[in-house]
Design a protein around this motif. Structure first.
Motif, PDB file in Angstrom:
ATOM      1  N   GLU A  44       1.000  -1.342  -0.084  1.00 42.62           N
ATOM      2  CA  GLU A  44      -0.050   0.282   0.007  1.00 42.62           C
ATOM      3  C   GLU A  44       0.613   1.247  -0.192  1.00 42.62           C
ATOM      4  O   GLU A  44       0.342   2.144  -0.599  1.00 42.62           O
ATOM      5  CB  GLU A  44      -1.059   0.185   1.158  1.00 42.62           C
ATOM      6  N   THR A  45       1.964   0.519   0.648  1.00 35.99           N
ATOM      7  CA  THR A  45       3.230   2.556   0.579  1.00 35.99           C
ATOM      8  C   THR A  45       3.346   2.845  -0.982  1.00 35.99           C
ATOM      9  O   THR A  45       3.652   3.408  -1.356  1.00 35.99           O
ATOM     10  CB  THR A  45       4.305   2.388   1.425  1.00 35.99           C
ATOM     11  N   THR A  46       4.292   1.650  -1.497  1.00 34.83           N
ATOM     12  CA  THR A  46       4.605   1.825  -3.563  1.00 34.83           C
ATOM     13  C   THR A  46       3.514   2.413  -3.689  1.00 34.83           C
ATOM     14  O   THR A  46       3.511   2.825  -4.885  1.00 34.83           O
ATOM     15  CB  THR A  46       4.767   0.480  -3.131  1.00 34.83           C
ATOM     16  N   ALA A  47       2.005   1.533  -3.952  1.00 39.82           N
ATOM     17  CA  ALA A  47       1.241   2.034  -4.263  1.00 39.82           C
ATOM     18  C   ALA A  47       0.781   2.787  -4.533  1.00 39.82           C
ATOM     19  O   ALA A  47       0.013   4.137  -4.825  1.00 39.82           O
ATOM     20  CB  ALA A  47      -0.562   0.791  -4.108  1.00 39.82           C
ATOM     21  N   GLY A  48       0.961   3.973  -2.939  1.00 43.36           N
ATOM     22  CA  GLY A  48       0.740   5.356  -2.692  1.00 43.36           C
ATOM     23  C   GLY A  48       1.510   6.461  -3.196  1.00 43.36           C
ATOM     24  O   GLY A  48       1.161   7.072  -4.028  1.00 43.36           O
ATOM     25  N   ILE A  83      -0.450  -1.590  -6.885  1.00 37.95           N
ATOM     26  CA  ILE A  83      -1.134  -0.732  -8.019  1.00 37.95           C
ATOM     27  C   ILE A  83      -1.351  -0.296  -9.093  1.00 37.95           C
ATOM     28  O   ILE A  83      -2.517   0.806  -9.338  1.00 37.95           O
ATOM     29  CB  ILE A  83       0.537  -0.816  -8.704  1.00 37.95           C
ATOM     30  N   ALA A  84      -1.998  -1.871  -9.501  1.00 39.17           N
ATOM     31  CA  ALA A  84      -3.269  -1.849 -10.187  1.00 39.17           C
ATOM     32  C   ALA A  84      -4.266  -0.684  -9.886  1.00 39.17           C
ATOM     33  O   ALA A  84      -5.212  -0.471 -10.597  1.00 39.17           O
ATOM     34  CB  ALA A  84      -3.784  -3.104 -11.144  1.00 39.17           C
ATOM     35  N   GLN A  85      -4.693  -1.405  -8.637  1.00 37.20           N
ATOM     36  CA  GLN A  85      -6.253  -0.654  -8.182  1.00 37.20           C
ATOM     37  C   GLN A  85      -5.646   0.614  -7.547  1.00 37.20           C
ATOM     38  O   GLN A  85      -6.865   1.081  -7.894  1.00 37.20           O
ATOM     39  CB  GLN A  85      -5.874  -1.478  -6.630  1.00 37.20           C
ATOM     40  N   SER A  86      -4.685   1.217  -7.356  1.00 35.05           N
ATOM     41  CA  SER A  86      -4.329   2.234  -6.959  1.00 35.05           C
ATOM     42  C   SER A  86      -4.311   3.592  -8.236  1.00 35.05           C
ATOM     43  O   SER A  86      -4.637   4.334  -7.935  1.00 35.05           O
ATOM     44  CB  SER A  86      -3.420   2.574  -6.266  1.00 35.05           C
ATOM     45  N   VAL A  87      -4.637   2.954  -9.187  1.00 36.95           N
ATOM     46  CA  VAL A  87      -4.576   3.618 -10.261  1.00 36.95           C
ATOM     47  C   VAL A  87      -5.861   3.457 -11.807  1.00 36.95           C
ATOM     48  O   VAL A  87      -5.825   3.976 -12.883  1.00 36.95           O
ATOM     49  CB  VAL A  87      -3.299   3.688 -11.269  1.00 36.95           C
TER      50      VAL A  87
END
Length: 348
Positions: free
Chosen positions: A285-289, A317-321
């Motif tokens: 979640e940190t990387t994705a943020g 990552i996929a979910q975050s974008v």
């Protein structure tokens, strides 16, 4: 449509996702020497030769590819980072370069086609070409600055052998990654161009630079701007950054590339910086943020992970974008202004 056309069409709709680390995922299998060596009887220890697993234990890379596709990846990078004559010589396996690359590309191609058949969403295979452990720009002998262990033509031939095999196995693109020496990359570019010409078709090239310090230079001393101007003649499908640091440290350099380049931007950072034991602690979640900030600012077209990243990182990552608008490549006017060739004018 050609792979280039299909890729660009998909990238115009959404931010695409490439996969994550292979080396650290393979380490989780805790393989023995026998697992690596199989029945090859090469006369050298093979433990640590991750590329050869395509021949001796293909279920390992297959499982990793499958996990990344299930996490939402659009691109599978072949497990061939060191599958070249120079790197494989350390294991006495230089005679297997073609077989390793063909098998690795075929494996990734089969899984990409399998997942595309399930939902109709295009999946792509990028043939991964690493930098080797040689450098064209620097001498390994501090007492002889003019000495080189290898010359340009020899390295180009090394890359050509690998590139031809990756294409034979079904790779859509050639990904020249972790570029620490820009001249090495140019040898790889020439090999890919020659390979495409020999086939009589377009062979798209992806380029990814790695930084060696926070000033934003690679080992051969090029900034991201200099790197772009040195390779833009190749008309790369994507250009970007991988490895080196985590997303936090790459932020300013991603911004520069995004504003300058007239092609797609692909960035796949490490999962933060390694701890004192060499492990990566950054949570998905940190990387994705962090990479979400790039996406929200319209700076990227393709995102993924490098060292320490896992299928969980790629899923996050996929979910975050999801739903975010992909970056629009820089226009000629903007590129000219940023290059300092045209003075900026103030609105009245």
């Amino acid at each position: 449509m050609t792979p280039r056309e299909t890729f660009k069409a998909e990238a115009a709709k959404r931010i695409l996702i490439t996969d994550g680390a292979f080396g650290t995922e393979i380490q989780n299998w805790k393989l023995s020497e026998a697992d690596y060596a199989g029945d090859l009887t090469l006369g050298h220890d093979q433990k640590g030769n991750n590329d050869i697993l395509a021949l001796t234990k293909p279920e390992v890379p297959e499982s990793i590819h499958r996990a990344y596709f299930e996490a939402g990846a659009d691109i599978a990078e072949t497990n061939t980072f060191s599958a070249n004559r120079i790197s494989q010589a350390d294991y006495g396996a230089q005679g297997l370069v073609r077989e390793i690359n063909v098998a690795s590309a075929q494996l990734a191609r089969r899984l990409a086609d399998e997942f595309q058949a399930k939902d109709g969403r295009p999946r792509f295979v990028a043939g991964a070409v690493g930098p080797t452990n040689k450098t064209l720009s620097l001498s390994p002998d501090v007492n002889d600055p003019g000495f080189r262990e290898i010359d340009f033509d020899e390295l180009k031939d090394v890359y050509r052998e690998q590139t031809d095999a990756l294409v034979e196995g079904g790779a859509d693109f050639i990904l020249i990654e972790t570029v620490f020496d820009t001249l090495n990359a140019k040898a790889g570019i020439m090999a890919a161009i020659e390979s495409g010409e020999a086939l009589g078709r377009d062979l798209p090239i992806m380029l990814s630079m790695t930084l060696t310090d926070l000033s934003g230079r690679n080992l051969s001393g090029h900034t991201v701007e200099a790197f772009w101007h040195a390779v833009r003649h190749a008309k790369p499908l994507t250009i970007g950054l991988n490895c080196s640091f985590g997303a936090e440290q790459l932020r300013p350099h991603v911004k520069v590339l995004s504003e300058l380049c007239d092609t797609l931007i692909m960035v796949y950072p490490n999962a933060g910086l390694p701890n004192e034991l060499g492990a990566y602690d950054e949570m998905p979640e940190t990387t994705a943020g962090l990479v979400h900030e790039w996406a929200e600012a319209g700076q990227v077209n393709v995102l993924g992970g490098c060292c320490g990243s896992t299928p969980a990182h790629i899923a996050a990552i996929a979910q975050s974008v999801t739903g975010l608008t992909p970056r629009q490549p820089a226009t000629p006017a903007v590129r000219t202004r940023l290059a300092g060739l045209e003075p900026m004018t103030m609105a009245a």
